[in-house]
Structures are given as C-alpha cells and as structure tokens.
Design a protein around this motif. Sequence first.
Motif, PDB file in Angstrom:
ATOM      1  N   ALA A 115       0.826  -1.211   0.000  1.00  0.00           N
ATOM      2  CA  ALA A 115       0.000   0.000   0.000  1.00  0.00           C
ATOM      3  C   ALA A 115       0.858   1.257   0.000  1.00  0.00           C
ATOM      4  N   GLN A 116       2.002   1.208   0.709  1.00  0.00           N
ATOM      5  CA  GLN A 116       2.917   2.355   0.720  1.00  0.00           C
ATOM      6  C   GLN A 116       3.457   2.629  -0.685  1.00  0.00           C
ATOM      7  N   GLN A 117       3.701   1.578  -1.444  1.00  0.00           N
ATOM      8  CA  GLN A 117       4.172   1.739  -2.816  1.00  0.00           C
ATOM      9  C   GLN A 117       3.032   2.206  -3.716  1.00  0.00           C
ATOM     10  N   ASP A 118       1.856   1.620  -3.514  1.00  0.00           N
ATOM     11  CA  ASP A 118       0.700   1.950  -4.351  1.00  0.00           C
ATOM     12  C   ASP A 118       0.271   3.404  -4.200  1.00  0.00           C
ATOM     13  N   VAL A 119       0.365   3.931  -2.985  1.00  0.00           N
ATOM     14  CA  VAL A 119      -0.096   5.301  -2.740  1.00  0.00           C
ATOM     15  C   VAL A 119       0.752   6.303  -3.523  1.00  0.00           C
ATOM     16  N   GLN A 120       1.993   5.957  -3.802  1.00  0.00           N
ATOM     17  CA  GLN A 120       2.874   6.835  -4.584  1.00  0.00           C
ATOM     18  C   GLN A 120       2.496   6.854  -6.064  1.00  0.00           C
ATOM     19  N   LYS A 121       1.742   5.843  -6.507  1.00  0.00           N
ATOM     20  CA  LYS A 121       1.414   5.686  -7.929  1.00  0.00           C
ATOM     21  C   LYS A 121      -0.027   6.072  -8.250  1.00  0.00           C
ATOM     22  N   LEU A 122      -0.731   6.682  -7.309  1.00  0.00           N
ATOM     23  CA  LEU A 122      -2.122   7.054  -7.557  1.00  0.00           C
ATOM     24  C   LEU A 122      -2.198   8.061  -8.704  1.00  0.00           C
ATOM     25  N   PRO A 123      -3.202   7.926  -9.578  1.00  0.00           N
ATOM     26  CA  PRO A 123      -3.305   8.841 -10.720  1.00  0.00           C
ATOM     27  C   PRO A 123      -3.636  10.280 -10.303  1.00  0.00           C
ATOM     28  N   GLU A 124      -4.353  10.440  -9.182  1.00  0.00           N
ATOM     29  CA  GLU A 124      -4.699  11.767  -8.692  1.00  0.00           C
ATOM     30  C   GLU A 124      -4.276  11.909  -7.247  1.00  0.00           C
ATOM     31  N   ARG A 125      -3.905  13.118  -6.864  1.00  0.00           N
ATOM     32  CA  ARG A 125      -3.528  13.399  -5.476  1.00  0.00           C
ATOM     33  C   ARG A 125      -4.803  13.390  -4.628  1.00  0.00           C
ATOM     34  N   PRO A 126      -4.816  12.636  -3.536  1.00  0.00           N
ATOM     35  CA  PRO A 126      -5.997  12.616  -2.666  1.00  0.00           C
ATOM     36  C   PRO A 126      -6.232  13.992  -2.032  1.00  0.00           C
ATOM     37  N   GLY A 127      -7.439  14.202  -1.560  1.00  0.00           N
ATOM     38  CA  GLY A 127      -7.773  15.448  -0.871  1.00  0.00           C
ATOM     39  C   GLY A 127      -7.017  15.556   0.441  1.00  0.00           C
ATOM     40  N   ASN A 128      -7.000  16.758   0.996  1.00  0.00           N
ATOM     41  CA  ASN A 128      -6.238  17.009   2.213  1.00  0.00           C
ATOM     42  C   ASN A 128      -6.692  16.158   3.396  1.00  0.00           C
ATOM     43  N   LEU A 129      -7.999  15.963   3.552  1.00  0.00           N
ATOM     44  CA  LEU A 129      -8.484  15.144   4.670  1.00  0.00           C
ATOM     45  C   LEU A 129      -8.043  13.690   4.519  1.00  0.00           C
ATOM     46  N   THR A 130      -8.048  13.195   3.296  1.00  0.00           N
ATOM     47  CA  THR A 130      -7.594  11.828   3.051  1.00  0.00           C
ATOM     48  C   THR A 130      -6.094  11.714   3.303  1.00  0.00           C
ATOM     49  N   LEU A 131      -5.339  12.719   2.864  1.00  0.00           N
ATOM     50  CA  LEU A 131      -3.899  12.713   3.123  1.00  0.00           C
ATOM     51  C   LEU A 131      -3.614  12.740   4.621  1.00  0.00           C
ATOM     52  N   LEU A 132      -4.390  13.516   5.351  1.00  0.00           N
ATOM     53  CA  LEU A 132      -4.228  13.595   6.798  1.00  0.00           C
ATOM     54  C   LEU A 132      -4.530  12.244   7.439  1.00  0.00           C
ATOM     55  N   ARG A 133      -5.569  11.576   6.964  1.00  0.00           N
ATOM     56  CA  ARG A 133      -5.930  10.243   7.474  1.00  0.00           C
ATOM     57  C   ARG A 133      -4.804   9.242   7.191  1.00  0.00           C
ATOM     58  N   LEU A 134      -4.284   9.283   5.979  1.00  0.00           N
ATOM     59  CA  LEU A 134      -3.180   8.377   5.627  1.00  0.00           C
ATOM     60  C   LEU A 134      -1.956   8.647   6.500  1.00  0.00           C
ATOM     61  N   TYR A 135      -1.645   9.918   6.713  1.00  0.00           N
ATOM     62  CA  TYR A 135      -0.507  10.283   7.558  1.00  0.00           C
ATOM     63  C   TYR A 135      -0.680   9.713   8.965  1.00  0.00           C
ATOM     64  N   ALA A 136      -1.852   9.951   9.548  1.00  0.00           N
ATOM     65  CA  ALA A 136      -2.101   9.507  10.923  1.00  0.00           C
ATOM     66  C   ALA A 136      -2.038   7.993  11.032  1.00  0.00           C
ATOM     67  N   LEU A 137      -2.634   7.298  10.072  1.00  0.00           N
ATOM     68  CA  LEU A 137      -2.595   5.833  10.098  1.00  0.00           C
ATOM     69  C   LEU A 137      -1.170   5.318   9.936  1.00  0.00           C
ATOM     70  N   PHE A 138      -0.402   5.947   9.056  1.00  0.00           N
ATOM     71  CA  PHE A 138       0.990   5.540   8.853  1.00  0.00           C
ATOM     72  C   PHE A 138       1.791   5.711  10.144  1.00  0.00           C
ATOM     73  N   LYS A 139       1.646   6.878  10.779  1.00  0.00           N
ATOM     74  CA  LYS A 139       2.389   7.135  12.019  1.00  0.00           C
ATOM     75  C   LYS A 139       1.991   6.142  13.110  1.00  0.00           C
ATOM     76  N   GLN A 140       0.687   5.879  13.241  1.00  0.00           N
ATOM     77  CA  GLN A 140       0.217   4.940  14.264  1.00  0.00           C
ATOM     78  C   GLN A 140       0.736   3.542  13.964  1.00  0.00           C
ATOM     79  N   ALA A 141       0.741   3.175  12.682  1.00  0.00           N
ATOM     80  CA  ALA A 141       1.186   1.839  12.276  1.00  0.00           C
ATOM     81  C   ALA A 141       2.682   1.649  12.482  1.00  0.00           C
ATOM     82  N   THR A 142       3.460   2.697  12.276  1.00  0.00           N
ATOM     83  CA  THR A 142       4.916   2.552  12.337  1.00  0.00           C
ATOM     84  C   THR A 142       5.522   2.954  13.673  1.00  0.00           C
TER      85      THR A 142
END
Length: 89
Positions: free
Chosen positions: A11-38
């Motif tokens: 998923a970390q690799q896939d998120v870099q290849k998305l055709p469109e940049r996600p919205g800010n709230l989605t990016l914030l959610r991804l950031y928080a989940l990544f930090k919690q996961a790692t």
Amino acid sequence: MSDVNVQFEQAQQDVQKLPERPGNLTLLRLYALFKQATEGDVHGDKPGFTDIVGKYKYEAWAALQGTAQDAAKAQYVEVVESLKSGASN
C-alpha cells in the motif's frame, strides 16, 4: 512477515502511484494511520498555533491513540485500496 505487513508495504508503494492526489483530509488520514502503524501512539509536544499543518497532523495522529499497530496498518491498506478504485478522494 505477516500478511498485514506485506499488504501495508504494498500500500505504501501503491499510494505513490495514484493517478490523482488525494484530498487534504484523506492525506491527513493516511498520515495519521501511517504514524500509528509505524510508531504507535502519538508522542512529543503538540505544535503551537503558528504551525497549523503540524497541529492538524498531531491531532489526527492523537485521535488514533490506543489503536493497535496492525489495526492501523489494515486501515491504511483499506484507504489506499479505496483510492485505487476511485471510491474516495
């Protein structure tokens, strides 16, 4: 390596290849989940009001406090999969 770890790494690799940049709230959610996961629960001082972006990132991560790292990884994978299918932005 467990299945959730393999999916999380993909998923970390896939998120870099998305055709469109996600919205800010989605990016914030991804950031928080990544930090919690790692890194687990939020740590460090909350940024001040002059660091708006840092404050929002900290608060999003803090909202996940107590979430197991594997659960955060699974949620991260779900969000990336929904972005890949175009379900949310």
